[in-house]
Scaffold this motif. Structure first.
Motif, PDB file in Angstrom:
ATOM      1  N   TRP A 109       0.901  -1.575  -0.165  1.00  0.00           N
ATOM      2  CA  TRP A 109      -0.481   0.106   0.126  1.00  0.00           C
ATOM      3  C   TRP A 109       1.306   0.764  -0.069  1.00  0.00           C
ATOM      4  CZ3 TRP A 109      -5.418   0.318   0.930  1.00  0.00           C
ATOM      5  CH2 TRP A 109      -6.420  -1.326   0.651  1.00  0.00           C
ATOM      6  N   ARG A 110       0.758   1.878  -1.156  1.00  0.00           N
ATOM      7  CA  ARG A 110       1.916   2.466  -1.057  1.00  0.00           C
ATOM      8  C   ARG A 110       0.993   4.129  -1.387  1.00  0.00           C
ATOM      9  NH1 ARG A 110       7.768   1.052  -1.700  1.00  0.00           N
ATOM     10  NH2 ARG A 110       6.901  -1.205  -1.250  1.00  0.00           N
ATOM     11  N   LEU A 111       2.035   5.517   0.009  1.00  0.00           N
ATOM     12  CA  LEU A 111       1.455   6.413  -0.676  1.00  0.00           C
ATOM     13  C   LEU A 111       2.816   7.638  -0.875  1.00  0.00           C
ATOM     14  CD1 LEU A 111       0.239   6.669   3.118  1.00  0.00           C
ATOM     15  CD2 LEU A 111      -1.430   6.225   1.260  1.00  0.00           C
ATOM     16  N   PHE A 112       2.666   8.687  -1.540  1.00  0.00           N
ATOM     17  CA  PHE A 112       3.542   8.941  -1.876  1.00  0.00           C
ATOM     18  C   PHE A 112       4.128  10.429  -1.195  1.00  0.00           C
ATOM     19  CE2 PHE A 112       0.645   9.016  -5.830  1.00  0.00           C
ATOM     20  CZ  PHE A 112       0.493   6.955  -5.617  1.00  0.00           C
ATOM     21  N   ILE A 113       5.344  10.925  -1.298  1.00  0.00           N
ATOM     22  CA  ILE A 113       6.248  11.737  -0.932  1.00  0.00           C
ATOM     23  C   ILE A 113       6.322  12.778  -2.032  1.00  0.00           C
ATOM     24  CG2 ILE A 113       8.433  13.044  -0.350  1.00  0.00           C
ATOM     25  CD1 ILE A 113       9.066  10.249   1.328  1.00  0.00           C
ATOM     26  N   ILE A 114       5.040  13.997  -2.240  1.00  0.00           N
ATOM     27  CA  ILE A 114       5.202  14.732  -2.962  1.00  0.00           C
ATOM     28  C   ILE A 114       6.189  16.049  -3.018  1.00  0.00           C
ATOM     29  CG2 ILE A 114       3.561  13.323  -4.203  1.00  0.00           C
ATOM     30  CD1 ILE A 114       1.754  15.843  -3.273  1.00  0.00           C
ATOM     31  N   ASN A 115       5.815  17.092  -4.396  1.00  0.00           N
ATOM     32  CA  ASN A 115       6.712  18.565  -3.790  1.00  0.00           C
ATOM     33  C   ASN A 115       5.623  19.006  -3.266  1.00  0.00           C
ATOM     34  OD1 ASN A 115       6.582  21.461  -4.500  1.00  0.00           O
ATOM     35  ND2 ASN A 115       9.263  20.965  -4.721  1.00  0.00           N
ATOM     36  N   LYS A 116       4.990  20.105  -2.272  1.00  0.00           N
ATOM     37  CA  LYS A 116       3.945  20.448  -2.015  1.00  0.00           C
ATOM     38  C   LYS A 116       3.183  21.033  -2.971  1.00  0.00           C
ATOM     39  CE  LYS A 116       2.495  23.153   2.515  1.00  0.00           C
ATOM     40  NZ  LYS A 116       3.149  24.127   3.458  1.00  0.00           N
ATOM     41  N   ASP A 117       4.331  21.888  -3.732  1.00  0.00           N
ATOM     42  CA  ASP A 117       3.770  22.334  -5.142  1.00  0.00           C
ATOM     43  C   ASP A 117       2.736  21.942  -5.492  1.00  0.00           C
ATOM     44  OD1 ASP A 117       4.937  24.937  -4.146  1.00  0.00           O
ATOM     45  OD2 ASP A 117       6.511  23.980  -5.691  1.00  0.00           O
ATOM     46  N   LEU A 118       2.755  20.748  -6.010  1.00  0.00           N
ATOM     47  CA  LEU A 118       2.290  19.643  -6.303  1.00  0.00           C
ATOM     48  C   LEU A 118       0.501  19.429  -5.415  1.00  0.00           C
ATOM     49  CD1 LEU A 118       4.909  17.600  -8.754  1.00  0.00           C
ATOM     50  CD2 LEU A 118       4.136  19.814  -9.309  1.00  0.00           C
ATOM     51  N   GLU A 119       0.293  19.394  -4.910  1.00  0.00           N
ATOM     52  CA  GLU A 119      -0.774  19.207  -3.843  1.00  0.00           C
ATOM     53  C   GLU A 119      -1.639  18.831  -4.819  1.00  0.00           C
ATOM     54  OE1 GLU A 119      -0.670  18.606   0.567  1.00  0.00           O
ATOM     55  OE2 GLU A 119      -0.020  20.754   0.106  1.00  0.00           O
ATOM     56  N   ALA A 120      -1.989  19.889  -5.593  1.00  0.00           N
ATOM     57  CA  ALA A 120      -2.982  20.594  -6.464  1.00  0.00           C
ATOM     58  C   ALA A 120      -3.457  19.573  -7.142  1.00  0.00           C
ATOM     59  CB  ALA A 120      -3.261  21.850  -7.031  1.00  0.00           C
ATOM     60  N   GLU A 121      -2.235  18.983  -8.160  1.00  0.00           N
ATOM     61  CA  GLU A 121      -1.947  18.384  -9.384  1.00  0.00           C
ATOM     62  C   GLU A 121      -2.977  16.850  -8.455  1.00  0.00           C
ATOM     63  OE1 GLU A 121       0.924  18.033 -11.674  1.00  0.00           O
ATOM     64  OE2 GLU A 121       1.190  20.046 -11.721  1.00  0.00           O
ATOM     65  N   PHE A 122      -2.352  16.416  -7.680  1.00  0.00           N
ATOM     66  CA  PHE A 122      -2.447  14.930  -7.079  1.00  0.00           C
ATOM     67  C   PHE A 122      -3.515  14.674  -6.756  1.00  0.00           C
ATOM     68  CE2 PHE A 122       2.219  14.226  -7.928  1.00  0.00           C
ATOM     69  CZ  PHE A 122       1.992  13.480  -8.536  1.00  0.00           C
ATOM     70  N   ALA A 123      -4.312  15.833  -6.185  1.00  0.00           N
ATOM     71  CA  ALA A 123      -6.018  15.842  -5.735  1.00  0.00           C
ATOM     72  C   ALA A 123      -6.377  15.553  -7.185  1.00  0.00           C
ATOM     73  CB  ALA A 123      -6.070  16.805  -5.403  1.00  0.00           C
ATOM     74  N   LYS A 124      -6.038  15.905  -7.511  1.00  0.00           N
ATOM     75  CA  LYS A 124      -7.150  15.376  -9.011  1.00  0.00           C
ATOM     76  C   LYS A 124      -6.745  13.506  -9.856  1.00  0.00           C
ATOM     77  CE  LYS A 124      -6.805  20.226 -10.683  1.00  0.00           C
ATOM     78  NZ  LYS A 124      -6.312  21.563 -11.683  1.00  0.00           N
ATOM     79  N   VAL A 125      -5.869  12.812  -9.610  1.00  0.00           N
ATOM     80  CA  VAL A 125      -5.988  11.976 -10.058  1.00  0.00           C
ATOM     81  C   VAL A 125      -6.285  10.734  -8.989  1.00  0.00           C
ATOM     82  CG1 VAL A 125      -4.156   9.882  -9.174  1.00  0.00           C
ATOM     83  CG2 VAL A 125      -2.913  12.362  -9.659  1.00  0.00           C
ATOM     84  N   LYS A 126      -7.694   9.715 -10.408  1.00  0.00           N
ATOM     85  CA  LYS A 126      -8.156   9.040  -9.925  1.00  0.00           C
ATOM     86  C   LYS A 126      -8.270   7.571 -10.798  1.00  0.00           C
ATOM     87  CE  LYS A 126     -10.439  12.277  -7.854  1.00  0.00           C
ATOM     88  NZ  LYS A 126     -11.177  12.476  -6.534  1.00  0.00           N
ATOM     89  N   THR A 127      -6.870   7.520 -11.407  1.00  0.00           N
ATOM     90  CA  THR A 127      -6.656   6.465 -12.410  1.00  0.00           C
ATOM     91  C   THR A 127      -5.302   6.202 -12.575  1.00  0.00           C
ATOM     92  OG1 THR A 127      -7.137   7.814 -13.977  1.00  0.00           O
ATOM     93  CG2 THR A 127      -9.499   6.455 -13.263  1.00  0.00           C
ATOM     94  N   ILE A 128      -5.096   5.153 -12.977  1.00  0.00           N
ATOM     95  CA  ILE A 128      -3.613   4.322 -13.750  1.00  0.00           C
ATOM     96  C   ILE A 128      -3.572   5.640 -14.396  1.00  0.00           C
ATOM     97  CG2 ILE A 128      -3.953   3.192 -14.171  1.00  0.00           C
ATOM     98  CD1 ILE A 128      -1.450   2.866 -12.969  1.00  0.00           C
ATOM     99  N   GLU A 129      -4.218   6.095 -15.510  1.00  0.00           N
ATOM    100  CA  GLU A 129      -3.850   6.441 -17.057  1.00  0.00           C
ATOM    101  C   GLU A 129      -3.320   8.042 -16.175  1.00  0.00           C
ATOM    102  OE1 GLU A 129      -6.450   4.898 -16.191  1.00  0.00           O
ATOM    103  OE2 GLU A 129      -6.522   2.605 -17.655  1.00  0.00           O
ATOM    104  N   ASP A 130      -4.067   8.126 -14.717  1.00  0.00           N
ATOM    105  CA  ASP A 130      -3.766  10.433 -14.634  1.00  0.00           C
ATOM    106  C   ASP A 130      -1.741   9.764 -13.978  1.00  0.00           C
ATOM    107  OD1 ASP A 130      -6.001  10.883 -14.202  1.00  0.00           O
ATOM    108  OD2 ASP A 130      -6.802  10.581 -12.608  1.00  0.00           O
ATOM    109  N   LEU A 131      -1.622   8.426 -13.434  1.00  0.00           N
ATOM    110  CA  LEU A 131      -0.509   8.152 -12.587  1.00  0.00           C
ATOM    111  C   LEU A 131       0.472   8.015 -13.756  1.00  0.00           C
ATOM    112  CD1 LEU A 131      -0.217   6.496  -9.681  1.00  0.00           C
ATOM    113  CD2 LEU A 131      -0.410   8.323  -9.642  1.00  0.00           C
TER     114      LEU A 131
END
Length: 288
Positions: A109-131
């Motif tokens: 079960w994998r969570l992601f460390i990301i740059n804070k500037d990308l939080e809004a982009e990742f909030a839109k991720v719903k599918t593997i296609e998005d990733l």
């Protein structure tokens, strides 16, 4: 009153029997990986399993600090009795695996460390296609790379955790997937002093993956004891309780907030047959 002859006979019998009872306690040596030793989740689960097996084993940690590769060699040459590591089909040629997941698959079960500037982009991720539109970061040689690439994800690698964290900060890649049990600890340890890195709050990437015990080829007694003990620990709930309270695992059941996340599932290619046959009761489910 015991006569002298009877007493001597009694002492002779005791002298013959005592070594047998002492010798019946077989010592099991677990590796001191990176100096963590008795504090590791592997040691604690092994300790629990051997206790539940009620077999005559005494557990100890190896005297030397070793890394994973060294531990594997030490198991082959008999200096260690058991190791635990993420599933690898190739290990079956070297050791006998106990295909009961130490972590109940939480590591997958994998969570992601990301740059804070990308939080809004990742909030839109719903599918593997998005990733697939984003780039993941992983350590060189990590087993997860093949899993991510098999799912069509782009992967960038680096030799050290420190470098990977710097790459997140510099937006060299978009997300750094880590187990739900370890991601917060990694961020705390390697991201100190940086306000630009966070654990993404909305998505969890899930794939079949887990840690297992491996014993030396032909060690049927230890293999059976670990198997029986782990089955007993799962049945009475003590394994689940250990994972939920262990300092290196409890985040997966609390801070990770897995129930509320968007779940994206992918397959794990090349898993051994023993892995595929694991009963579903062993796999972690945050809804239960």
């Amino acid at each position: 009153m015991i006569c002298g002859h009877t007493l001597r006979l009694f002492l002779i019998i005791v002298a013959l029997l005592v070594p047998q009872f002492v010798g019946a306690q077989t010592v099991v040596t677990y590796p001191n990986i990176d100096g963590i030793g008795k504090d590791s989740i592997g040691f604690k689960v092994l300790e629990l399993a051997l206790a539940k097996s009620k077999k005559p084993f005494t557990l100890q940690v190896g005297s030397s600090t070793v890394n994973q590769n060294r531990a594997r060699g030490e198991l082959e040459n008999g200096n260690l009795s058991v190791i635990d590591t993420g599933v690898e089909a190739s290990l079956e040629a070297r050791f006998d695996p106990v295909y009961l997941p130490i972590d109940r698959g939480v590591l997958g079960w994998r969570l992601f460390i990301i740059n804070k500037d990308l939080e809004a982009e990742f909030a839109k991720v719903k599918t593997i296609e998005d990733l697939r539109k984003k780039v993941a970061g992983q350590g060189q040689g990590w087993g997860d790379i093949a899993i991510l690439e098999h799912a069509g994800l782009q992967v960038m690698t680096s030799p050290t955790i420190e470098n990977l964290m710097l790459m997140v900060q510099g937006k060299r890649f978009d997300f750094f997937p880590l187990g739900a049990n370890e991601v917060f600890g990694f961020l705390d340890k390697y991201g100190k002093g940086s306000s630009s890195t966070v654990v993404e709050k909305n998505v969890v990437l899930v794939y079949p993956y887990a840690r297992f015990f491996y014993v030396k080829k032909g060690d049927k007694a230890l293999h059976a004891a670990i198997s029986e003990g782990m089955e007993a620990a799962l049945a009475d709930g003590s394994l689940q309780q250990l994972l939920k309270t262990h300092s290196m695992f409890k985040d997966a059941f609390t801070t990770a907030n897995l129930k509320a996340r968007t779940v994206i599932r992918i397959d794990s290619p090349g898993m051994p047959e023993g892995f595929k046959r694991i009963d579903k009761k062993w796999w972690f489910d945050p809804t239960k």
